[in-house]
Design an enzyme around this catalytic site. Structure first.
Site, PDB file in Angstrom:
ATOM      1  N   HIS A   3      -3.664   0.233   0.381  1.00 29.26           N
ATOM      2  CA  HIS A   3      -5.118   0.053   0.429  1.00 29.26           C
ATOM      3  C   HIS A   3      -5.855   1.096  -0.414  1.00 29.26           C
ATOM      4  O   HIS A   3      -5.427   2.257  -0.476  1.00 29.26           O
ATOM      5  CB  HIS A   3      -5.624   0.210   1.867  1.00 29.26           C
ATOM      6  CG  HIS A   3      -5.130  -0.844   2.807  1.00 29.26           C
ATOM      7  ND1 HIS A   3      -5.819  -1.997   3.051  1.00 29.26           N
ATOM      8  CD2 HIS A   3      -4.010  -0.907   3.569  1.00 29.26           C
ATOM      9  CE1 HIS A   3      -5.145  -2.730   3.934  1.00 29.26           C
ATOM     10  NE2 HIS A   3      -4.046  -2.088   4.259  1.00 29.26           N
ATOM     11  N   ARG A  45       2.330  -9.447   6.718  1.00 38.29           N
ATOM     12  CA  ARG A  45       1.543  -9.164   5.522  1.00 38.29           C
ATOM     13  C   ARG A  45       2.520  -8.759   4.414  1.00 38.29           C
ATOM     14  O   ARG A  45       3.476  -8.029   4.676  1.00 38.29           O
ATOM     15  CB  ARG A  45       0.590  -7.978   5.763  1.00 38.29           C
ATOM     16  CG  ARG A  45      -0.486  -8.252   6.804  1.00 38.29           C
ATOM     17  CD  ARG A  45      -1.773  -7.564   6.380  1.00 38.29           C
ATOM     18  NE  ARG A  45      -2.254  -8.143   5.133  1.00 38.29           N
ATOM     19  CZ  ARG A  45      -3.041  -7.528   4.256  1.00 38.29           C
ATOM     20  NH1 ARG A  45      -3.434  -6.301   4.468  1.00 38.29           N
ATOM     21  NH2 ARG A  45      -3.439  -8.135   3.144  1.00 38.29           N
ATOM     22  N   TYR A  57       1.083   2.140  10.502  1.00 39.17           N
ATOM     23  CA  TYR A  57       0.152   3.157  10.002  1.00 39.17           C
ATOM     24  C   TYR A  57       0.135   4.316  10.986  1.00 39.17           C
ATOM     25  O   TYR A  57       0.481   4.138  12.168  1.00 39.17           O
ATOM     26  CB  TYR A  57      -1.252   2.562   9.876  1.00 39.17           C
ATOM     27  CG  TYR A  57      -1.372   1.577   8.731  1.00 39.17           C
ATOM     28  CD1 TYR A  57      -1.822   1.980   7.476  1.00 39.17           C
ATOM     29  CD2 TYR A  57      -1.018   0.250   8.897  1.00 39.17           C
ATOM     30  CE1 TYR A  57      -1.914   1.082   6.422  1.00 39.17           C
ATOM     31  CE2 TYR A  57      -1.108  -0.659   7.854  1.00 39.17           C
ATOM     32  CZ  TYR A  57      -1.564  -0.233   6.612  1.00 39.17           C
ATOM     33  OH  TYR A  57      -1.655  -1.119   5.578  1.00 39.17           O
ATOM     34  N   HIS A 111       1.825  -3.811   0.493  1.00 40.10           N
ATOM     35  CA  HIS A 111       0.557  -3.472  -0.155  1.00 40.10           C
ATOM     36  C   HIS A 111       0.174  -2.030   0.137  1.00 40.10           C
ATOM     37  O   HIS A 111       0.707  -1.389   1.048  1.00 40.10           O
ATOM     38  CB  HIS A 111      -0.570  -4.408   0.324  1.00 40.10           C
ATOM     39  CG  HIS A 111      -0.837  -4.297   1.787  1.00 40.10           C
ATOM     40  ND1 HIS A 111      -0.110  -4.975   2.732  1.00 40.10           N
ATOM     41  CD2 HIS A 111      -1.750  -3.553   2.485  1.00 40.10           C
ATOM     42  CE1 HIS A 111      -0.553  -4.667   3.937  1.00 40.10           C
ATOM     43  NE2 HIS A 111      -1.555  -3.797   3.824  1.00 40.10           N
ATOM     44  N   TYR A 150       4.651  -5.636   6.448  1.00 41.98           N
ATOM     45  CA  TYR A 150       4.757  -5.398   7.895  1.00 41.98           C
ATOM     46  C   TYR A 150       4.191  -6.575   8.669  1.00 41.98           C
ATOM     47  O   TYR A 150       3.486  -7.420   8.108  1.00 41.98           O
ATOM     48  CB  TYR A 150       4.027  -4.113   8.303  1.00 41.98           C
ATOM     49  CG  TYR A 150       2.544  -4.078   7.948  1.00 41.98           C
ATOM     50  CD1 TYR A 150       1.595  -4.644   8.778  1.00 41.98           C
ATOM     51  CD2 TYR A 150       2.119  -3.464   6.776  1.00 41.98           C
ATOM     52  CE1 TYR A 150       0.244  -4.601   8.454  1.00 41.98           C
ATOM     53  CE2 TYR A 150       0.777  -3.418   6.441  1.00 41.98           C
ATOM     54  CZ  TYR A 150      -0.156  -3.983   7.278  1.00 41.98           C
ATOM     55  OH  TYR A 150      -1.485  -3.957   6.955  1.00 41.98           O
TER      56      TYR A 150
HETATM   57 FE   LIG Z   1      -2.511  -2.849   5.494  1.00 40.97          FE
END
Ligand SMILES: [Fe+2]
Length: 301
Positions: free
Chosen positions: A218, A213, A158, A216, A192
């Site tokens: 958010h 994970r 991110y 996805h 990730y």
């Molecule tokens: Fe996330």
């Protein structure tokens, strides 16, 4: 004088806290002490193990900054955040889309964009259009619903994890139209590994967990009079869809990428379609955000 031993210590601690004026604080702390003491007796915790726990929690706190929230990551990886989400969903008085993790990478003040805009500013990858409606329990569109989105880049990071976290990328805010419709462009979601360079990573390795994970994106969606929805959409077929390290996946949140979608507002791009359902806000409603912008948490600490 009370004789303190491994059993009477619990009542002694509860008794000292029994005058707590705030009834909810009293209830939470009494239950916490009971469970903490029961846990300690159950595993017959040694002083060395207790100190290791103190060291671990100290390291978790020291890893937190205005751009990183190791405690949220700890809560997520222990399943606590998913549990809080499930309890929040259970309190809704109307049908709604399931909650999923806010995670440690939400930030406030993401740029406001126009429907159809791209949230990609510094990243590369397969562009897709996300579209659908924000509806109420009866399926009616909710005009002007605020849709906040964020996702990781092609390296699985991110913007908050980059060298210059002041640069925002792959996040934005949109207003649904008068029929509750939204659409925007972003990266096709990728999976990730959670940040493994801190104490939570050490814990994950000690437990021989993979740390991944599934792919996805958010969402936080809100409108006046409705319960704010904190959720995420997960891409079908991801290798880690059944073993998410933070337990965020729900069957109802799994989507597929459609490469040939004539009903998409941008039919030349692959598309991901999803309608989000918001429940009416009830009087007693509390926030469904299991977390916050990391800078807000350090500012208040
Ligand atoms: Fe996330």
């Amino acid at each position: 004088m009370r004789a303190i031993d491994e059993n009477t210590i619990t009542d002694a601690a509860l008794e000292q806290m029994s005058g707590t004026p705030n009834p909810r604080l009293k209830q939470i702390m009494a239950s916490l002490v009971r469970h903490l003491h029961d846990f300690t007796r159950e595993v017959d915790l040694t002083a060395e193990e207790w100190l290791e726990g103190i060291r671990f929690l100290t390291a978790v706190g020291q890893k937190c900054t205005a751009h990183r929230q190791e405690f949220i990551l700890l809560s997520d990886t222990l399943g606590l955040s998913a549990l809080i989400n499930a309890l929040h969903d259970k309190r809704a008085t109307e049908a709604a889309t399931k909650s999923s993790l806010l995670g440690p990478f939400y930030r406030q003040d993401a740029p406001m964009m126009k429907l159809g805009d791209s949230i990609i500013s510094h990243s590369k990858g397969t562009e897709v259009v996300f579209y659908g409606r924000v509806v109420d329990a009866a399926g009616r569109g909710i005009p002007n619903a605020l849709v906040q989105v964020w996702e990781p880049d092609e390296t699985g990071n991110y913007d908050l994890q980059k060298h210059d976290p002041s640069i925002m990328d792959l996040r934005g805010c949109f207003r649904a139209d008068s029929e509750g419709k939204y659409y925007f462009r972003g990266l096709c979601p990728l999976g990730y590994m959670i940040p493994m360079d801190g104490p939570v990573g050490d814990m994950i390795r000690a437990q021989k967990r993979h740390g991944y994970r599934p792919a996805h994106i958010h969402f936080v969606i809100g409108a006046p009079g409705y319960r704010e929805l904190v959720t995420a959409l997960y891409v079908a077929g991801d290798d880690h869809i059944d073993s998410d390290t933070v337990f965020g996946v729900n069957e109802s949140l799994i989507i597929s990428v459609n490469k040939n979608d004539s009903s998409s507002p941008l039919p030349k791009l692959p598309s991901i379609r999803y309608d989000f359902q918001l429940a009416k806000a009830a009087k007693q409603d509390t926030s469904g955000r299991v977390g916050a912008d990391p800078s807000q948490i350090t500012a208040k600490a």
